[in-house]
Motif scaffolding. Sequence first.
Motif, PDB file in Angstrom:
ATOM      1  N   TYR A  73     -16.829  -7.671  13.536  1.00 24.42           N
ATOM      2  CA  TYR A  73     -17.047  -9.068  12.550  1.00 24.42           C
ATOM      3  C   TYR A  73     -16.899  -8.143  11.180  1.00 24.42           C
ATOM      4  O   TYR A  73     -17.292  -8.565  10.096  1.00 24.42           O
ATOM      5  CB  TYR A  73     -18.676  -9.265  13.165  1.00 24.42           C
ATOM      6  N   LYS A 294     -23.840 -16.461  14.112  1.00 27.85           N
ATOM      7  CA  LYS A 294     -24.976 -15.962  13.293  1.00 27.85           C
ATOM      8  C   LYS A 294     -25.648 -15.235  13.498  1.00 27.85           C
ATOM      9  O   LYS A 294     -26.512 -14.334  13.158  1.00 27.85           O
ATOM     10  CB  LYS A 294     -25.908 -17.116  13.676  1.00 27.85           C
ATOM     11  N   GLN A 295     -25.228 -14.993  15.127  1.00 23.32           N
ATOM     12  CA  GLN A 295     -26.666 -13.241  15.590  1.00 23.32           C
ATOM     13  C   GLN A 295     -25.548 -12.170  15.346  1.00 23.32           C
ATOM     14  O   GLN A 295     -26.386 -11.319  15.407  1.00 23.32           O
ATOM     15  CB  GLN A 295     -26.878 -13.827  17.212  1.00 23.32           C
ATOM     16  N   GLU A 296     -24.552 -12.324  16.204  1.00 26.35           N
ATOM     17  CA  GLU A 296     -23.237 -11.135  15.967  1.00 26.35           C
ATOM     18  C   GLU A 296     -22.663 -10.897  14.490  1.00 26.35           C
ATOM     19  O   GLU A 296     -22.485  -9.892  14.755  1.00 26.35           O
ATOM     20  CB  GLU A 296     -22.716 -11.171  16.817  1.00 26.35           C
ATOM     21  N   PRO A 298     -23.705 -11.940  10.935  1.00 26.87           N
ATOM     22  CA  PRO A 298     -24.749 -12.753  10.282  1.00 26.87           C
ATOM     23  C   PRO A 298     -23.887 -12.668   8.858  1.00 26.87           C
ATOM     24  O   PRO A 298     -23.910 -13.180   7.811  1.00 26.87           O
ATOM     25  CB  PRO A 298     -25.972 -12.365  10.267  1.00 26.87           C
ATOM     26  N   ASP A 301     -19.852 -15.696   5.919  1.00 27.63           N
ATOM     27  CA  ASP A 301     -20.416 -16.697   4.975  1.00 27.63           C
ATOM     28  C   ASP A 301     -19.996 -18.115   5.722  1.00 27.63           C
ATOM     29  O   ASP A 301     -18.550 -18.582   6.009  1.00 27.63           O
ATOM     30  CB  ASP A 301     -19.644 -17.014   3.485  1.00 27.63           C
TER      31      ASP A 301
END
Length: 306
Positions: A73, A294-296, A298, A301
């Motif tokens: 990510y 959102k957790q992994e 962040p 965008d």
Amino acid sequence: MGGFLGFVYRQWTVKPKPLPPALSLSGKTALITGANSGLGLEAARELVSRRLSRLIIAVRDPSKVWPLDHDSYESIAGFGKRTEKLERLDYALLNAGVKMMSYEKSALGHETNVQINHLGTSAVSLAVLPALNKTSKKFNTSTRLTIVSSEGHFWIPFKERTASNILMHMDDPKTFGTQQQRYYTSKLLNVLWTRELASKISPEEVVVNTVNPGFCYSGLHRHSASFINVFLWLFAWTPEQGGSCLTDALVRQGGSHGAYVSEQRLTAPSPFVLSPEGATVQKKIWSETIALLKQEAPAIDMSMVA
């Protein structure tokens, strides 16, 4: 559409055509993920032959082009930030993918087909949206985001759909299934994600579709059983024909949004996708994916779809 006999008929009778020679992409910028070989490379060549002004090829090997790893990510977020610095981005073709025939856990801890084909692709789609949206507003034009799926999304039972958390359930090796089931399930997730993403974005800004490139000679099949070579010999289109299916969906097919493109025309996706249950699962997959990212991830965008 979707049955084996229909598949055979189309592979034998449909002959995908390249973009019209007179079509000019002068002044436009496109990016293609997974374009170092196979269909993505042929699509890249075809776009350049239509006078595309700038082409960005995104692959895992940073020595070749823009680095992008669907299993990182951090890489995806950095790639998105880099696209925002472009003068313009008119077309994004998300073609990168794998077809793993046995269970493997990705570096991020999820089953590899799901990570690369769904989670990674979904994250990239969110990461490039700001650049596409900025271009549409700056130049008063619709930009286009196209995600590569597969006709195989018709062919799987998707038993995981009843789990309380579908994506978490698919990390369990016991759910992997046999042969190509998990790959086809990941392609179904592409269709569901694309449709829900399109519902949250105006087509006047970014047109979002998914495309089936057909069954083609490609390195995608390198992990398949040896009998796949017989099917390739009997039914496969050339990489050039598959690439033309991708370019057609990317730059043509006017008036579409949230659509499934196959054989270079707008086509209905699977009956499950169009069913009431499919609509419910579509929203569930969206919610689970956004929550996971959102957790992994962040740093990506997500403001355009928040």
